[in-house]
Structure formats: C-alpha cells, structure tokens
Design a protein around this motif. Structure first.
Motif, PDB file in Angstrom:
ATOM      1  N   ALA A 186       0.688  -1.182  -0.187  1.00  0.00           N
ATOM      2  CA  ALA A 186      -0.189   0.155   0.008  1.00  0.00           C
ATOM      3  C   ALA A 186       0.756   1.173   0.030  1.00  0.00           C
ATOM      4  CB  ALA A 186      -0.928  -0.005   1.329  1.00  0.00           C
ATOM      5  N   LEU A 187       0.293   2.383  -0.656  1.00  0.00           N
ATOM      6  CA  LEU A 187       1.015   3.529  -0.643  1.00  0.00           C
ATOM      7  C   LEU A 187       0.695   4.801   0.214  1.00  0.00           C
ATOM      8  CD1 LEU A 187       1.421   3.463  -4.586  1.00  0.00           C
ATOM      9  CD2 LEU A 187       3.234   2.992  -2.878  1.00  0.00           C
ATOM     10  N   ALA A 188       1.324   5.718   0.646  1.00  0.00           N
ATOM     11  CA  ALA A 188       0.949   6.712   1.569  1.00  0.00           C
ATOM     12  C   ALA A 188       1.647   7.903   0.730  1.00  0.00           C
ATOM     13  CB  ALA A 188       1.642   6.578   2.927  1.00  0.00           C
ATOM     14  N   ILE A 189       0.973   9.025   0.612  1.00  0.00           N
ATOM     15  CA  ILE A 189       1.511  10.143  -0.091  1.00  0.00           C
ATOM     16  C   ILE A 189       1.451  11.395   1.047  1.00  0.00           C
ATOM     17  CG2 ILE A 189       1.115  11.952  -1.929  1.00  0.00           C
ATOM     18  CD1 ILE A 189      -0.536   9.553  -3.407  1.00  0.00           C
ATOM     19  N   ASP A 190       2.559  12.124   1.126  1.00  0.00           N
ATOM     20  CA  ASP A 190       2.690  13.150   1.993  1.00  0.00           C
ATOM     21  C   ASP A 190       3.356  14.222   1.282  1.00  0.00           C
ATOM     22  OD1 ASP A 190       2.428  11.954   5.140  1.00  0.00           O
ATOM     23  OD2 ASP A 190       3.333  10.658   3.711  1.00  0.00           O
TER      24      ASP A 190
END
Length: 263
Positions: A186-190
């Motif tokens: 899964a991916l997280a964008i900050d």
C-alpha cells in the motif's frame, strides 16, 4: 718557601643543558604534530566541500566495519567480499549491523525488496532508472513505515506549477513507475511546502500541501499504480521543513511511501 713553586689547581665544572632549555628541540616536535593535524583537518574540510552526498556516503561505507546479515554472505575477504554471485535484488545486503526482522516491523524478504527498489532507483547495482538530472531531485530512505521515495524542488526547478504536477514531476514518476507499480505494498502520499515570506490572513500552506498531495494521487494511475493501493493522503503544510531555512525550495517536496506489510 716550599709552597711557592706548586702549580695552581684548576677545577672545571661542566654545566649540562637539558633538552627543554632555550635551545632544545622538543617544542619543534610538538609544533610539527600540530601543523600536521591542522593540515589533515583542512584537507578533510576541503574533501567534504568538494564531494557530493552520494560520494560521501560511499566513503563512509568504505571505512565502516561490515557485518554479514544474510546467509548469502560468507564474510570472506576475497574478490567478492564474501557476497554471493546472485543478484543483489534477491538478497539481504551486507550492511553496518543491518536491518533485521527483529529491529523493524517488516520481514527479511520485505527488507530485501525495499533494498532492491532503492538500488534500482539510485543505480547502486548498475544503471539507475533515473538520469543524472532527475537524481538531483530524489532521495530514498528506509523508515519504520516503509520505503520513502522523496521528490523535492530545486531553485528554478519546481515540481508543481499552480499546484499542478509539472513536466519534471511527471517525468520523475514515469521513471520510478516500473518499481512502484509492480509492488503489492500500500502507498502513502505526504506533501510538504516551504514557508511563505509574508504572513497572510489565511495561511495557504495547508491548502497548498493538501492540493499537491491530491494531485499526486490523481497522477499515479497514469503510471500504472492502482488508486486502491493508496492508503493515506496527508498535507503537512510547512510544519516539517527539510532545510534549516524555512523559505528554501528544498522544503517543497512530496513523499511516496511503500508501506510495510501492505498496511
């Protein structure tokens, strides 16, 4: 008289001068050591200024003791340095104490996959997916959450134009797509922004960082990354600067994190 013809007795006293006296040479040795140390110090400062971050990391790795953290490494000192002939992407690499499953939330296999992505992006094992100009805008690091791929501005080379991805950012994402799209994580964008030079009535950093994070989300499907893989979207405004100067373009950045364990 009997004593008049006697020769006079002369007593000579020799005064020994120690090596630490006015004409001694001990101070010269100390001074020579001091000059040598200062020369070494200035050489070190010059080398630090004349090398890139990647070169300095290579020098640090060279002088750091290595500890084998995988059975694929025999710890030998031959031509292969104790490493296996298998591809680095399939192995846990030899490091300085390393990152093991007991030290992080991930498994050893997951650590190897993260290292393989890092090597492919930065060209540690050969050719990089990014060209020399693109590498100036990218850093890759391993964190407790996962593998963080950070894209950042340089002076006159922004990633966003009015909160829309610039051609530069699109090119960067297209280059990393082969490694990101083929993973199950899964991916997280900050998104982060630099501080504004003037105080406004309504701080725009929050809305700007949120808009950039969402723009990043919208562009990922174009490079083959399914929207369902995105687990988190965060705008941090100017609260976590990467550079000491809060106005520095280096603080304008977006982070794409491959999360551990698919979380």
């Amino acid at each position: 008289m009997p004593g008049e013809n006697a020769r006079p007795i002369i007593i000579k006293k020799i005064k020994k001068v120690s090596g630490g006296g006015h004409h001694g040479g001990a101070w010269k040795v100390a001074y020579a050591d001091f000059v040598t140390a200062m020369m070494a110090f200035f050489m070190l400062m010059w080398l630090l200024n004349a090398t890139t971050e990647k070169q300095r990391k290579g020098l640090a790795d060279y002088f750091s003791p290595t500890v084998a953290i995988s059975r694929a490494s025999g710890g030998g000192d031959g031509a292969m340095g104790g490493t296996s002939m298998m591809a680095d992407a399939a192995l846990v690499q030899v490091g300085r104490g390393g990152i093991t499953s007991s030290a992080t939330h991930g498994t050893t296999l997951e650590e190897a996959e993260f290292r393989a992505v890092e090597a492919a992006l930065l060209g540690k094992g050969g050719d990089s997916l990014l060209d020399e100009e693109q590498l100036r805008h990218v850093t890759v690091r391993l964190s407790d959450e996962g593998l963080v791929i950070e894209f950042f501005d340089l002076p006159d080379r922004p990633l966003f134009e009015d909160n829309r991805p610039s051609p530069l950012l699109r090119g960067l994402l297209a280059s990393v797509a082969p490694e990101v799209a083929n993973r199950r994580n899964a991916l997280a964008i900050d998104a982060h922004t630099a501080a504004e030079p003037v105080v406004t009535r309504e701080p725009r950093a929050w809305s700007r960082s949120a808009a950039r994070a969402d723009a990043m989300r919208l562009i990922l499907p174009e490079i083959g990354v399914a929207d369902r893989r995105i687990a988190r979207l965060t705008g941090h405004a100017d609260r976590r600067p990467a550079a000491a100067n809060p106005l520095s373009p280096r603080n304008n950045r977006v982070e794409l994190t491959l999360l551990r364990g698919g979380r």
